[in-house]
Design an enzyme around this catalytic site. Sequence first.
Site, PDB file in Angstrom:
ATOM      1  N   HIS A   1      -6.657  -8.287 -10.572  1.00 58.06           N
ATOM      2  CA  HIS A   1      -6.208  -7.447 -11.681  1.00 58.06           C
ATOM      3  C   HIS A   1      -7.115  -6.226 -11.839  1.00 58.06           C
ATOM      4  O   HIS A   1      -6.638  -5.113 -12.108  1.00 58.06           O
ATOM      5  CB  HIS A   1      -6.169  -8.217 -12.997  1.00 58.06           C
ATOM      6  CG  HIS A   1      -5.680  -7.346 -14.118  1.00 58.06           C
ATOM      7  ND1 HIS A   1      -4.348  -7.080 -14.318  1.00 58.06           N
ATOM      8  CD2 HIS A   1      -6.360  -6.620 -15.052  1.00 58.06           C
ATOM      9  CE1 HIS A   1      -4.216  -6.234 -15.325  1.00 58.06           C
ATOM     10  NE2 HIS A   1      -5.422  -5.955 -15.795  1.00 58.06           N
TER      11      HIS A   1
ATOM     12  N   ASP B   1      -6.061  -2.289 -11.770  1.00 57.26           N
ATOM     13  CA  ASP B   1      -6.493  -1.245 -12.693  1.00 57.26           C
ATOM     14  C   ASP B   1      -7.051  -0.037 -11.947  1.00 57.26           C
ATOM     15  O   ASP B   1      -6.818   1.112 -12.349  1.00 57.26           O
ATOM     16  CB  ASP B   1      -7.565  -1.787 -13.640  1.00 57.26           C
ATOM     17  CG  ASP B   1      -7.004  -2.664 -14.747  1.00 57.26           C
ATOM     18  OD1 ASP B   1      -5.778  -2.641 -14.964  1.00 57.26           O
ATOM     19  OD2 ASP B   1      -7.804  -3.368 -15.399  1.00 57.26           O
TER      20      ASP B   1
ATOM     21  N   HIS C   1     -12.586   0.913 -16.441  1.00 56.82           N
ATOM     22  CA  HIS C   1     -11.862   2.149 -16.677  1.00 56.82           C
ATOM     23  C   HIS C   1     -12.795   3.354 -16.834  1.00 56.82           C
ATOM     24  O   HIS C   1     -12.499   4.440 -16.331  1.00 56.82           O
ATOM     25  CB  HIS C   1     -11.004   2.015 -17.930  1.00 56.82           C
ATOM     26  CG  HIS C   1      -9.993   0.926 -17.831  1.00 56.82           C
ATOM     27  ND1 HIS C   1      -9.009   0.891 -16.868  1.00 56.82           N
ATOM     28  CD2 HIS C   1      -9.797  -0.192 -18.593  1.00 56.82           C
ATOM     29  CE1 HIS C   1      -8.256  -0.178 -17.029  1.00 56.82           C
ATOM     30  NE2 HIS C   1      -8.729  -0.854 -18.062  1.00 56.82           N
TER      31      HIS C   1
ATOM     32  N   HIS D   1      -1.298   0.105 -16.032  1.00 57.33           N
ATOM     33  CA  HIS D   1      -0.391  -0.782 -15.289  1.00 57.33           C
ATOM     34  C   HIS D   1       0.868  -0.052 -14.838  1.00 57.33           C
ATOM     35  O   HIS D   1       1.303  -0.209 -13.695  1.00 57.33           O
ATOM     36  CB  HIS D   1      -0.026  -2.006 -16.127  1.00 57.33           C
ATOM     37  CG  HIS D   1      -1.218  -2.806 -16.551  1.00 57.33           C
ATOM     38  ND1 HIS D   1      -1.143  -3.766 -17.548  1.00 57.33           N
ATOM     39  CD2 HIS D   1      -2.505  -2.789 -16.129  1.00 57.33           C
ATOM     40  CE1 HIS D   1      -2.350  -4.302 -17.710  1.00 57.33           C
ATOM     41  NE2 HIS D   1      -3.186  -3.724 -16.870  1.00 57.33           N
TER      42      HIS D   1
END
Length: 315
Positions: free
Chosen positions: A241, A245, A268, A81
């Site tokens: 969101h 990321d 991720h 973030h």
Amino acid sequence: MTLGRRRRLASSIGCKGIGLHSGRNISLTLHPGTSGAGIVFYRSDLDISIPARFDYVLETRLCTGLALADNPEARVGTVEHVMAALAAAGVDDAIVELDGPEVPILDGSADPFLFLIDCAGITEHLGSRRTIEVLKPVRVEDRHGAWAELTPTEELALDAELTIDFGETAIGRQSFALRVSSDTFRSELANARTFTLAEEISRLRAAGLARGGSLDNAIVVDGTMIVNPGGLRRPDEFVRHKLLDVVGDLALAGAPIAGRFTGHRSGHAINNQLLRKLMADRSAWRYAGGHALTDARPVRQIPVRQISDRQPVAA
């Protein structure tokens, strides 16, 4: 995507917050960085610096975590973030000082970090910005059907499109696409919060994770319901969101990426695998703009006194 002089914070600024997974109270301070050093995380409790680069990523479960390969205990978790906020604000060089093992989660979005950056201000300094231009398609996928790819674009810009698909009715299948810039990140992605499923919370805490999670810093989904009293900030906050990321994970390339990112259920791990595959193939990218930096120096040689000599923290 603006080239020109490199940019750093005009002053130091900090905050305190809880770590999402550790549950610890952690102080964070953003400091102006040295030209050419990029973004560096500094663990003041360990007196160790960790470069914010894709090849230092050793954790991708529920967050992006950096660590030194020869000292895995020297790590910083949940960097995505603050990295997204720094990238969107166009900050090339910064020191992110922490007195604990992860970046505070704050409200679960990138908005608080943008607020800190705005308060600190941004200034140009020595050296020229350069961009990583994608020259040919690069793709990664996993055995569950999730994938991500980078392809060339005609302009020096980052276009991003992501689709997510969850069985929970409250989330379902969502897609979002945009050209990532400072303005579009602020207006479309920055305030989108991280989220979790109610049924997973007990399992995560039993595994030593999500100890600092609450309705103040994450959306909790329970089947068809959003548990948070205030509901969602946007109907498609979930995919926004996840795209936030992506911006943070791609910022670990060490320079802005010019290309088109497309992903399906990527997280991720896949984002990092994509960067590793891109950077390992020297024919897949090139630097556009910039030149040798006049005061560049290796990241590991950044002296600790650069942090202690900065201006007092504005909490």
